[in-house]
Design a protein around this motif. Structure first.
Motif, PDB file in Angstrom:
ATOM      1  N   LYS A 183     -26.714 -17.008  17.832  1.00  0.00           N
ATOM      2  CA  LYS A 183     -26.336 -16.445  16.879  1.00  0.00           C
ATOM      3  C   LYS A 183     -25.681 -17.374  15.626  1.00  0.00           C
ATOM      4  N   LEU A 184     -25.794 -16.387  14.524  1.00  0.00           N
ATOM      5  CA  LEU A 184     -24.729 -17.311  13.219  1.00  0.00           C
ATOM      6  C   LEU A 184     -23.051 -17.061  13.196  1.00  0.00           C
ATOM      7  N   LYS A 185     -22.931 -18.527  13.192  1.00  0.00           N
ATOM      8  CA  LYS A 185     -21.547 -18.473  13.172  1.00  0.00           C
ATOM      9  C   LYS A 185     -21.333 -19.243  11.981  1.00  0.00           C
ATOM     10  N   THR A 186     -20.108 -19.164  10.888  1.00  0.00           N
ATOM     11  CA  THR A 186     -19.263 -18.974   9.411  1.00  0.00           C
ATOM     12  C   THR A 186     -18.434 -19.932   9.823  1.00  0.00           C
ATOM     13  N   ARG A 187     -18.128 -20.539   8.571  1.00  0.00           N
ATOM     14  CA  ARG A 187     -16.572 -21.459   8.805  1.00  0.00           C
ATOM     15  C   ARG A 187     -16.052 -20.908   7.205  1.00  0.00           C
ATOM     16  N   ILE A 188     -16.674 -19.801   6.698  1.00  0.00           N
ATOM     17  CA  ILE A 188     -16.609 -18.928   5.563  1.00  0.00           C
ATOM     18  C   ILE A 188     -14.714 -18.586   5.201  1.00  0.00           C
ATOM     19  N   HIS A 189     -14.400 -18.475   6.759  1.00  0.00           N
ATOM     20  CA  HIS A 189     -13.052 -17.735   6.848  1.00  0.00           C
ATOM     21  C   HIS A 189     -11.683 -18.876   6.764  1.00  0.00           C
ATOM     22  N   GLU A 190     -12.137 -19.820   6.914  1.00  0.00           N
ATOM     23  CA  GLU A 190     -11.510 -21.331   7.720  1.00  0.00           C
ATOM     24  C   GLU A 190     -11.392 -21.628   6.225  1.00  0.00           C
ATOM     25  N   LEU A 191     -13.200 -21.807   5.733  1.00  0.00           N
ATOM     26  CA  LEU A 191     -12.658 -22.741   3.968  1.00  0.00           C
ATOM     27  C   LEU A 191     -11.666 -21.750   2.758  1.00  0.00           C
ATOM     28  N   ARG A 192     -12.153 -20.494   3.160  1.00  0.00           N
ATOM     29  CA  ARG A 192     -11.479 -19.857   2.236  1.00  0.00           C
ATOM     30  C   ARG A 192      -9.948 -19.497   2.195  1.00  0.00           C
ATOM     31  N   VAL A 222     -25.026 -26.396   3.427  1.00  0.00           N
ATOM     32  CA  VAL A 222     -25.502 -25.404   4.415  1.00  0.00           C
ATOM     33  C   VAL A 222     -25.130 -25.413   5.481  1.00  0.00           C
ATOM     34  N   GLU A 223     -25.505 -26.602   6.760  1.00  0.00           N
ATOM     35  CA  GLU A 223     -25.315 -26.839   7.887  1.00  0.00           C
ATOM     36  C   GLU A 223     -23.334 -27.576   8.607  1.00  0.00           C
ATOM     37  N   GLU A 224     -22.850 -26.993   7.339  1.00  0.00           N
ATOM     38  CA  GLU A 224     -21.401 -27.629   7.209  1.00  0.00           C
ATOM     39  C   GLU A 224     -20.722 -26.573   7.687  1.00  0.00           C
ATOM     40  N   ILE A 225     -21.285 -25.523   7.072  1.00  0.00           N
ATOM     41  CA  ILE A 225     -20.822 -24.237   7.082  1.00  0.00           C
ATOM     42  C   ILE A 225     -21.431 -22.904   8.086  1.00  0.00           C
ATOM     43  N   PHE A 226     -22.833 -22.644   8.387  1.00  0.00           N
ATOM     44  CA  PHE A 226     -23.220 -21.947   9.204  1.00  0.00           C
ATOM     45  C   PHE A 226     -23.941 -22.859  10.497  1.00  0.00           C
ATOM     46  N   ILE A 227     -23.632 -22.004  11.464  1.00  0.00           N
ATOM     47  CA  ILE A 227     -23.908 -22.707  12.758  1.00  0.00           C
ATOM     48  C   ILE A 227     -24.860 -22.228  13.606  1.00  0.00           C
ATOM     49  N   PHE A 228     -25.463 -21.899  13.953  1.00  0.00           N
ATOM     50  CA  PHE A 228     -25.750 -20.799  15.301  1.00  0.00           C
ATOM     51  C   PHE A 228     -26.079 -21.433  16.563  1.00  0.00           C
TER      52      PHE A 228
END
Length: 68
Positions: free
Chosen positions: A3-12, A59-65
């Motif tokens: 599953k793709l996880k993101t850090r977008i919320h955290e970074l925002r 990209v790898e720092e933000i999007f993680i499988f």
């Protein structure tokens, strides 16, 4: 299936940035950012790279499988 996880919320939040502001910077609707943060949408490579550029990350720092 991974599953793709993101850090977008955290970074925002670190930058006091609203979803709408990020959406405008990368040329998508606010709902798209919300769906990315909630794991309901997989970004195109271009969108992933644009988001990474906004946060000065790879990209790898933000999007993680991750395995479920």
């Amino acid at each position: 299936m991974p599953k793709l996880k993101t850090r977008i919320h955290e970074l925002r939040k670190e930058r006091n940035m609203q979803q709408a502001e990020l959406a405008k910077l990368v040329g998508v609707r606010r709902e798209t950012i919300g769906n990315l943060e909630n794991g309901k949408y997989n970004p195109s490579l271009k969108l992933a790279m644009d988001i990474a550029k906004v946060f000065d990350k790879t990209v790898e720092e933000i999007f993680i499988f991750e395995d479920e």
